[in-house]
Design a protein around this motif. Sequence first.
Motif, PDB file in Angstrom:
ATOM      1  N   LEU A 140       0.833  -1.195   0.000  1.00  0.00           N
ATOM      2  CA  LEU A 140       0.000   0.000   0.000  1.00  0.00           C
ATOM      3  C   LEU A 140       0.875   1.255   0.000  1.00  0.00           C
ATOM      4  O   LEU A 140       0.567   2.245  -0.657  1.00  0.00           O
ATOM      5  N   MET A 141       1.941   1.232   0.783  1.00  0.00           N
ATOM      6  CA  MET A 141       2.939   2.300   0.864  1.00  0.00           C
ATOM      7  C   MET A 141       2.423   3.561   1.566  1.00  0.00           C
ATOM      8  O   MET A 141       3.128   4.163   2.373  1.00  0.00           O
ATOM      9  N   LYS A 142       1.195   3.989   1.250  1.00  0.00           N
ATOM     10  CA  LYS A 142       0.653   5.207   1.849  1.00  0.00           C
ATOM     11  C   LYS A 142      -0.868   5.212   1.683  1.00  0.00           C
ATOM     12  O   LYS A 142      -1.434   4.358   0.991  1.00  0.00           O
ATOM     13  N   PHE A 149      -9.540   0.547  -4.857  1.00  0.00           N
ATOM     14  CA  PHE A 149     -10.077   0.566  -3.494  1.00  0.00           C
ATOM     15  C   PHE A 149      -9.290   1.583  -2.678  1.00  0.00           C
ATOM     16  O   PHE A 149      -8.154   1.925  -3.004  1.00  0.00           O
ATOM     17  N   LYS A 150      -9.897   2.064  -1.619  1.00  0.00           N
ATOM     18  CA  LYS A 150      -9.248   3.058  -0.765  1.00  0.00           C
ATOM     19  C   LYS A 150      -8.753   2.409   0.518  1.00  0.00           C
ATOM     20  O   LYS A 150      -9.390   1.512   1.065  1.00  0.00           O
ATOM     21  N   ALA A 151      -7.609   2.897   0.988  1.00  0.00           N
ATOM     22  CA  ALA A 151      -7.037   2.401   2.241  1.00  0.00           C
ATOM     23  C   ALA A 151      -6.355   3.553   2.966  1.00  0.00           C
ATOM     24  O   ALA A 151      -5.678   4.375   2.334  1.00  0.00           O
ATOM     25  N   GLU A 152      -6.534   3.593   4.274  1.00  0.00           N
ATOM     26  CA  GLU A 152      -5.905   4.622   5.101  1.00  0.00           C
ATOM     27  C   GLU A 152      -4.914   3.950   6.057  1.00  0.00           C
ATOM     28  O   GLU A 152      -5.275   3.035   6.795  1.00  0.00           O
ATOM     29  N   VAL A 153      -3.679   4.402   6.022  1.00  0.00           N
ATOM     30  CA  VAL A 153      -2.631   3.855   6.887  1.00  0.00           C
ATOM     31  C   VAL A 153      -1.896   5.003   7.573  1.00  0.00           C
ATOM     32  O   VAL A 153      -1.868   6.125   7.056  1.00  0.00           O
ATOM     33  N   PRO A 154      -1.268   4.761   8.731  1.00  0.00           N
ATOM     34  CA  PRO A 154      -0.611   5.849   9.473  1.00  0.00           C
ATOM     35  C   PRO A 154       0.812   6.139   9.001  1.00  0.00           C
ATOM     36  O   PRO A 154       1.473   7.014   9.547  1.00  0.00           O
ATOM     37  N   PHE A 155       1.297   5.415   7.998  1.00  0.00           N
ATOM     38  CA  PHE A 155       2.665   5.614   7.521  1.00  0.00           C
ATOM     39  C   PHE A 155       2.649   6.123   6.077  1.00  0.00           C
ATOM     40  O   PHE A 155       1.644   6.009   5.374  1.00  0.00           O
ATOM     41  N   ASP A 156       3.766   6.683   5.662  1.00  0.00           N
ATOM     42  CA  ASP A 156       3.927   7.131   4.279  1.00  0.00           C
ATOM     43  C   ASP A 156       5.297   6.670   3.788  1.00  0.00           C
ATOM     44  O   ASP A 156       6.328   7.255   4.121  1.00  0.00           O
ATOM     45  N   LEU A 157       5.292   5.599   2.997  1.00  0.00           N
ATOM     46  CA  LEU A 157       6.519   5.043   2.430  1.00  0.00           C
ATOM     47  C   LEU A 157       6.597   5.297   0.923  1.00  0.00           C
ATOM     48  O   LEU A 157       7.428   4.709   0.230  1.00  0.00           O
ATOM     49  N   GLY A 158       5.752   6.181   0.461  1.00  0.00           N
ATOM     50  CA  GLY A 158       5.687   6.443  -0.969  1.00  0.00           C
ATOM     51  C   GLY A 158       6.967   7.001  -1.558  1.00  0.00           C
ATOM     52  O   GLY A 158       7.222   6.861  -2.752  1.00  0.00           O
ATOM     53  N   TYR A 159       7.785   7.620  -0.696  1.00  0.00           N
ATOM     54  CA  TYR A 159       9.032   8.221  -1.178  1.00  0.00           C
ATOM     55  C   TYR A 159       9.966   7.182  -1.791  1.00  0.00           C
ATOM     56  O   TYR A 159      10.804   7.515  -2.651  1.00  0.00           O
ATOM     57  N   ILE A 160       9.844   5.916  -1.382  1.00  0.00           N
ATOM     58  CA  ILE A 160      10.773   4.894  -1.874  1.00  0.00           C
ATOM     59  C   ILE A 160      10.660   4.752  -3.387  1.00  0.00           C
ATOM     60  O   ILE A 160      11.655   4.808  -4.111  1.00  0.00           O
TER      61      ILE A 160
END
Length: 302
Positions: free
Chosen positions: A85-87, A155-166
Amino acid sequence: MKIVGYFLLGLALLTCKQKNAQLNLERKKSNMNKYAPMQFDTRPYYTIQIAKGGSTVELFVNDIIVYRYLEQGGLSVNVPINATLMKSGTHELKLKVYPDKGKTYLDEYSYVNIDVRLYADVDDPASEYRSILKFDLPEETKTTKVPYFEIELPFKAEVPFDLGYILDNAEILKGQDNIEKEIIGEYKNAHKAFKNLDAQWFIDKRREGNYAVATAFYLTQDQYHKRESNFKSLFDLNAKVEPIEEFEIEYAAKGKIAYLVQKGTRGPVLRSFINKGEANQEEITIMIGLYRKKGSNTFSFF
């Protein structure tokens, strides 16, 4: 205590060279801390429950393979997907369905059921969940001699982290000049390290990826190190590493990740066996995805 005392006593006598050495040590410690898993107040856990029969399947999230089963027979499995998911935001699930081995078309025995699930906490996956997305293989695919079925489902997903920068900071590998030669060369390096039982070579290459997985699944510090220890256990003195022979390159994440996989099975090319050919045979596999940061000339492992 004696070591600490000696260190403190020596601070006033540091030469320029010693100061540089101390600075490098502090930087290394800072770098190690960088990969310490983060802790969050909420820990949502996303999975995809898949049940299938009379078919073979591949499942992708954000163009990254999360599950592949190309063998005959039915199964039901719950696949964790936090790491892909990453973010937070809208994500894409892609399902590919093929006929069972020995068949040309999907038929009345073919079925696939998909259920994207959200659990409130990662440590309680047996608790109640909320279905985010459901999908069943359409009935018409079973009666119209369809040789292949594919669908993309947002689909939508909410997570507390943001790893999208990778991946935001990764270059697109697919289509680059000489990239296939580079990918094969890096896999040869990995194969050599596997044969030499050099687990540390892999660990150094996958530090950012390991951190991402640890963050996505909310691992504690102990769980993080246990995961690394479990990885080291794959390097067994009694295992015979197989040569890399028939293979092909697969790209993922819009061309930013590259895998070398076996032709036909699409399984990992990094394999070893303990007691090969015997009743107690054990296969060990390592799957690595290569990505490269913009401006870098070296690969990291996703």
